[in-house]
Design a protein around this motif. Structure first.
Motif, PDB file in Angstrom:
ATOM      1  N   LEU A  64     -11.680  21.408 -13.504  1.00  0.00           N
ATOM      2  CA  LEU A  64     -10.619  22.356 -13.163  1.00  0.00           C
ATOM      3  C   LEU A  64     -11.219  23.668 -12.670  1.00  0.00           C
ATOM      4  CD1 LEU A  64      -7.599  23.201 -13.261  1.00  0.00           C
ATOM      5  CD2 LEU A  64      -8.024  23.892 -15.627  1.00  0.00           C
ATOM      6  N   LEU A  65     -12.250  24.121 -13.348  1.00  0.00           N
ATOM      7  CA  LEU A  65     -12.883  25.378 -12.979  1.00  0.00           C
ATOM      8  C   LEU A  65     -13.533  25.300 -11.600  1.00  0.00           C
ATOM      9  CD1 LEU A  65     -13.139  28.149 -14.211  1.00  0.00           C
ATOM     10  CD2 LEU A  65     -15.285  27.435 -15.239  1.00  0.00           C
ATOM     11  N   ALA A  66     -14.076  24.149 -11.245  1.00  0.00           N
ATOM     12  CA  ALA A  66     -14.650  23.976  -9.906  1.00  0.00           C
ATOM     13  C   ALA A  66     -13.569  24.187  -8.848  1.00  0.00           C
ATOM     14  CB  ALA A  66     -15.281  22.594  -9.771  1.00  0.00           C
ATOM     15  N   VAL A  67     -12.387  23.649  -9.088  1.00  0.00           N
ATOM     16  CA  VAL A  67     -11.264  23.844  -8.156  1.00  0.00           C
ATOM     17  C   VAL A  67     -10.853  25.311  -8.139  1.00  0.00           C
ATOM     18  CG1 VAL A  67      -8.850  23.235  -7.688  1.00  0.00           C
ATOM     19  CG2 VAL A  67     -10.464  21.467  -8.426  1.00  0.00           C
ATOM     20  N   TYR A  68     -10.811  25.928  -9.302  1.00  0.00           N
ATOM     21  CA  TYR A  68     -10.450  27.343  -9.423  1.00  0.00           C
ATOM     22  C   TYR A  68     -11.362  28.206  -8.551  1.00  0.00           C
ATOM     23  CZ  TYR A  68      -9.759  31.848 -11.889  1.00  0.00           C
ATOM     24  OH  TYR A  68      -9.509  33.150 -12.208  1.00  0.00           O
ATOM     25  N   TYR A  69     -12.673  27.979  -8.648  1.00  0.00           N
ATOM     26  CA  TYR A  69     -13.612  28.779  -7.862  1.00  0.00           C
ATOM     27  C   TYR A  69     -13.508  28.469  -6.371  1.00  0.00           C
ATOM     28  CZ  TYR A  69     -15.740  30.352 -12.228  1.00  0.00           C
ATOM     29  OH  TYR A  69     -15.966  30.912 -13.465  1.00  0.00           O
ATOM     30  N   MET A  70     -13.225  27.234  -6.013  1.00  0.00           N
ATOM     31  CA  MET A  70     -13.025  26.916  -4.592  1.00  0.00           C
ATOM     32  C   MET A  70     -11.777  27.619  -4.064  1.00  0.00           C
ATOM     33  SD  MET A  70     -14.307  23.014  -3.896  1.00  0.00           S
ATOM     34  CE  MET A  70     -13.444  22.204  -5.211  1.00  0.00           C
TER      35      MET A  70
END
Length: 95
Positions: free
Chosen positions: A11-17
């Motif tokens: 989820l955090l990877a998507v957040y940063y993208m």
């Protein structure tokens, strides 16, 4: 079933993208909605699902502040991982 931390890191990877894409260009309406869902999911990770069915503005603000504080604390405690994830997000979005 994945462990909660693995799910959170995805989820955090998507957040940063999402953050990186928004810094580069205006987002489409669909992207804005996706970003909102992602941000809400991050808030839930830090505050849980225990929210009144009809929260007051003060309760919403308190939940958002608690989520933000928890998230920023987690980022500070995991600064190396966060830097890596942000670099990967920038590379993924920028190409």
């Amino acid at each position: 079933m994945e462990d909660p931390m693995t799910e959170f890191l995805k989820l955090l990877a998507v957040y940063y993208m999402c953050d990186h894409a928004a810094a580069l260009r205006p987002l489409s309406p669909e992207e804005v909605m996706g970003r909102q869902r992602t941000y809400e999911a991050v808030k839930v990770y830090f505050t849980g699902l225990d929210v009144p069915s009809d929260p007051t503005l003060a309760q919403i603000a308190a939940r958002n502040q608690a989520a933000y504080a928890g998230f920023k604390s987690w980022e500070a405690e995991n600064a190396g991982l966060v830097a890596e994830m942000k670099a990967e997000a920038a590379k993924a979005v920028s190409g």
